[in-house]
Design an enzyme around this catalytic site. Structure first.
Site, PDB file in Angstrom:
ATOM      1  N   SER A 121       0.747  -1.238  -0.007  1.00  0.00           N
ATOM      2  CA  SER A 121      -0.005  -0.034   0.012  1.00  0.00           C
ATOM      3  C   SER A 121       0.924   1.276  -0.080  1.00  0.00           C
ATOM      4  CB  SER A 121      -0.959   0.101   1.234  1.00  0.00           C
ATOM      5  OG  SER A 121      -0.210   0.063   2.249  1.00  0.00           O
ATOM      6  N   LYS A 175       0.532   4.520   6.831  1.00  0.00           N
ATOM      7  CA  LYS A 175       0.249   5.332   5.620  1.00  0.00           C
ATOM      8  C   LYS A 175       0.583   6.843   5.585  1.00  0.00           C
ATOM      9  CE  LYS A 175      -3.001   2.000   4.171  1.00  0.00           C
ATOM     10  NZ  LYS A 175      -2.122   0.907   4.356  1.00  0.00           N
TER      11      LYS A 175
END
Lengths: 157, 161
Positions: free
Chosen positions: A35, A79
């Site tokens: 990701s 993230k």
């Protein structure tokens, strides 16, 4: 009894000190997954995470943050921070299928996070803005793999 | 000159003992048991409005042994600097029925608590700001389980359902 305490106490106190450094200063963290490509390696990156920015509130959009997952509380997720509370965030809802964008205002006490690899990531576009209290640290330096050694630059979108 | 060195060495030794003890105290406080001062009207009649000192244990939420009916200390999703004390009403997957205005019972809504979240409410539904206002709370924001009250002495005892 005295002998036992003589060997256990120094170990316990050093573990305590290690724990305090880990909790309040910083710690290395192993990240894996697709990701955050190309910033972080898919098979694993060892990054240094500092905890001072989250405690003093000095995070800025573009920083890479780690936080406790709102869906699986035992997992810690990495993230990029895109928006703080009150910011207006425009995001592509489903980049694999369409170009449709949506704009939202990040609610009070929350932040908006997105993975760098928007085609293969579960982030705020799936689970919404996350409460600031879930943030655990800011990743600022990559240790491994060797080719990525160096600072993780904040990258505002 | 030697005098100062001896004094400095002894001071360092004593400071390191105190430092290690504070370390241990802090770890116990964060991971085992701590005492917290809670106040406000949102948990009447269970907790007093003027303030109670309660014992909070930090093991149950890490072991996943929390359930509905437990009193918990949580970090506020609206203001990360504040901690709230509320009761868990529903765990993930449960269906919860609630009404924002308890004086009008016919305005109620239902929803299923999503994965990784819990539904918390204050015992005093009229003044509490809880999941009815800010939605289900991510489990990661729970900091501990309140199990006992130690002050005021007249209400000393375990806090349960």
């Amino acid at each position: 009894m005295g002998e036992w305490s003589r060997s256990v106490v120094p170990i316990a106190s050093r573990l305590c000190l290690l724990y305090l450094i880990n909790k309040y200063l910083g710690t290395p963290v192993l990240t894996y997954g697709p990701s955050m490509l190309p910033t972080l390696n898919i098979t694993g990156s060892l990054v240094l995470v500092e905890r001072i920015s989250t405690r003093t509130g000095k995070l800025r959009p573009g920083d890479i943050v780690i936080f406790r997952s709102p869906e699986t509380p035992r997992k810690v997720v990495c993230k990029r921070l895109i928006g703080m509370e009150g910011d207006q965030v425009t995001y592509v809802v489903d980049p694999k299928n369409s170009d449709r964008c949506e704009t939202i205002v990040v609610p009070k006490g929350h932040v908006w996070v997105e993975g760098d690899n928007i085609y293969n990531t579960k982030d705020s576009r799936n689970f919404g803005a996350i409460p600031y209290g879930l943030l655990e640290g800011r990743a600022f330096w990559t240790l491994l793999p060797r080719k990525d050694f160096g600072s993780l630059a904040p990258k505002p979108r | 000159m030697r005098q100062w060195r001896i004094i400095a060495k002894e001071a360092m030794a004593r400071a390191s003992i105190i430092g290690k003890f504070l370390c241990l105290l802090h770890v116990t406080d964060a991971y085992v048991l701590s005492s917290n001062h809670v106040l406000g009207p949102s948990m009447l009649p269970t907790l007093n409005i003027t303030g109670d000192v309660v014992l909070v244990e930090h093991l149950s939420h890490r072991l996943g042994k929390l359930g509905s009916g437990d009193l918990v200390l949580v970090r506020s999703p609206l203001d990360p600097k504040k901690t709230l004390t509320k009761r868990i009403v529903a765990m993930e997957g449960d269906k919860v029925t609630f009404s924002l205005d308890p004086t009008r019972s016919h305005s109620s809504r239902s929803l299923v608590v999503p994965k990784g979240h819990v539904w918390i409410q204050g015992d005093n539904l009229y003044v509490s700001r809880d999941s009815r206002h800010f939605g289900p709370l991510p489990y990661g924001l729970i900091e501990g389980k309140v199990f006992m009250r130690v002050w005021p002495p007249s209400s000393f005892g375990l806090l349960g359902e």
